[in-house]
Scaffold this active site. Structure first.
Site, short mmCIF file in Angstrom:
data_model
loop_
_atom_site.label_atom_id
_atom_site.label_comp_id
_atom_site.label_asym_id
_atom_site.label_seq_id
_atom_site.Cartn_x
_atom_site.Cartn_y
_atom_site.Cartn_z
N GLU A 172 19.19 -28.61 -9.23
CA GLU A 172 18.98 -27.61 -8.48
C GLU A 172 17.17 -26.72 -9.15
OE1 GLU A 172 19.71 -25.76 -11.96
OE2 GLU A 172 21.31 -27.00 -11.18
N LYS A 221 13.49 -27.83 -20.56
CA LYS A 221 14.14 -28.31 -19.47
C LYS A 221 14.03 -30.19 -20.08
CE LYS A 221 14.95 -24.20 -17.87
NZ LYS A 221 16.59 -24.32 -17.07
N SER A 260 10.19 -21.02 -24.40
CA SER A 260 10.26 -22.36 -23.68
C SER A 260 9.62 -22.47 -23.06
CB SER A 260 11.92 -21.53 -23.18
OG SER A 260 11.23 -20.82 -22.03
#
Length: 394
Positions: free
Chosen positions: A109, A87, A376
């Site tokens: 968010e 991210k 991830s």
């Protein structure tokens, strides 16, 4: 100068209030101008190296591969990025973009909390105000990341609407942005939302696939036979997949959340059983009830607990270039435990879904050549939930 993509086949577009069209135009124009600007790219690439820790390793997981019947299994270690997941690639790029645009307030968010942490991290780095919307249920099951965001100086606003998960947090973030659009940049965390967000996020996450391509060629002298990634909104997956879409010899598999099982109705498999519709400003596949209303999703993984998916994934599903599968909570937990026990790696529950598909298809995939899975994120955030589900006493 290439224009920022607005649609992927029929999917994507802008289904938003008129009040944010100008802001979307401003964002698209700024990104189109800066995406190849040497100063912007140089600053971003410098931070990705010195701050984030890129390139992340492509690790050969021998023991896990043996368990799945795969001779050459590789994990792209996005869990080793600063903040613990992919991210940060997107959050850092978007906050840099916001700074260039003169925005001083950042909102986001988050579901699993990793995007919230990444955005709070980037905002802290550049001294910007940050507010993160998070569903109350997700705040409980991702308590560690809530604490991290607050430590980094972000305000975390709980969302009690609906089931208190990512869908509702996203809705609240959009309401904030509509109200405060002039001085605020909304850092969307996945490859979803109104154009130009899906293209911006995919472009900023493409570093995953580009590095993987270079690394596997250096290691194996060939491209992988199969590339696998989990898909919620779809940012880590589209970041990995984009580097291989033009290589017909590479099979690409995205893995959704089947939750308690597709037949139970408690799942997040929008590409597997959803229908096209509009959610959060974009036309894509999503879960709907018989009346066409957006249905609630379910997954043990907060990051996959979302009833929609990015528009490019929707297009890739319909064209057949990517095959999408769904695995259950139980299958993901089994993969979680196996990876812990064979490799000394605690994977995120999101990533565990991608690993779980290897239990079904590992031997078939092995016949086509090396298999690469995008790991991830790391599973520190999930240890409370996973330990409870697995019956681990403390």
């Amino acid at each position: 100068m290439a224009e920022v993509t607005q649609r992927f086949g029929p999917f994507g577009g802008r289904y938003v209030p008129e009040t944010v069209i100008a802001a979307l135009d401003e964002l698209a124009d700024a990104y189109q101008r800066l995406r190849d600007d040497p100063g912007f790219r140089g600053e971003l690439e410098g931070l990705l190296g010195a701050y984030v820790g890129r390139p992340t390793p492509l690790y050969r997981a021998r023991r896990l591969g043996e368990a799945y019947g795969i001779g050459r299994l590789y994990l792209k270690r996005e869990d080793l990025c600063h903040t613990g997941a992919h991210k940060i690639n997107n959050a850092l790029g978007q906050v840099l973009l916001a700074r260039r645009m003169g925005k001083r307030r950042i909102i986001a968010e988050t579901g699993a909390g990793q995007h919230g942490v990444a955005t709070a991290t980037a905002a802290s780095l550049f001294g910007m105000e940050c507010c993160v919307y998070m569903g109350r249920l997700d705040m409980r099951r991702q308590r560690l990341n809530v604490i991290r965001m607050k430590m980094l100086g972000a305000e975390v606003r709980p969302v009690d609407a609906g089931t208190g998960t990512l869908k509702h947090a996203t809705s609240e973030a959009i309401r904030d942005w509509v109200t405060n659009v002039e001085g605020t940049h909304y850092v969307i965390g996945s490859a979803v939302g109104p154009a130009p967000y899906p293209e911006i996020v995919a472009d900023l996450q493409r570093v995953i696939g580009d590095e993987t391509r270079e690394q596997i060629l250096a290691e194996e002298g060939r491209l992988p036979g199969t590339v696998v990634a989990c898909v919620g909104g779809g940012s880590n997956a589209i970041g990995m997949f984009r580097a291989f879409l033009d290589d017909a010899e590479v099979a690409i598999v995205g893995v959704e959340a089947a939750g308690d099982g597709i037949g139970t109705g408690r799942h997040g498999a929008s590409l597997s059983v959803g229908r096209p519709g509009v959610l959060h400003g974009s036309y894509s596949y999503l879960l709907q009830d018989d009346d066409g209303q957006v249905a609630e999703a379910h997954s043990i993984s907060a990051g996959l607990d979302y009833p929609g998916v990015g528009p490019q994934h929707s297009h890739l599903r319909d064209t057949g270039r990517v095959r999408y599968e769904a695995v259950t909570d139980a299958e993901a937990l089994e993969a979680f435990s196996l990876t812990c026990g064979t490799e000394g790696i605690i994977p995120a529950l999101e990533s565990s879904h991608a690993l779980a598909v290897l239990a079904r298809e590992g031997r078939v995939m092995d016949a086509a050549g090396p298999v690469v899975v995008c790991l991830s994120g790391r599973g520190d955030k999930d240890v409370d939930q996973a330990s409870a589900a697995l019956g681990i006493d403390v």
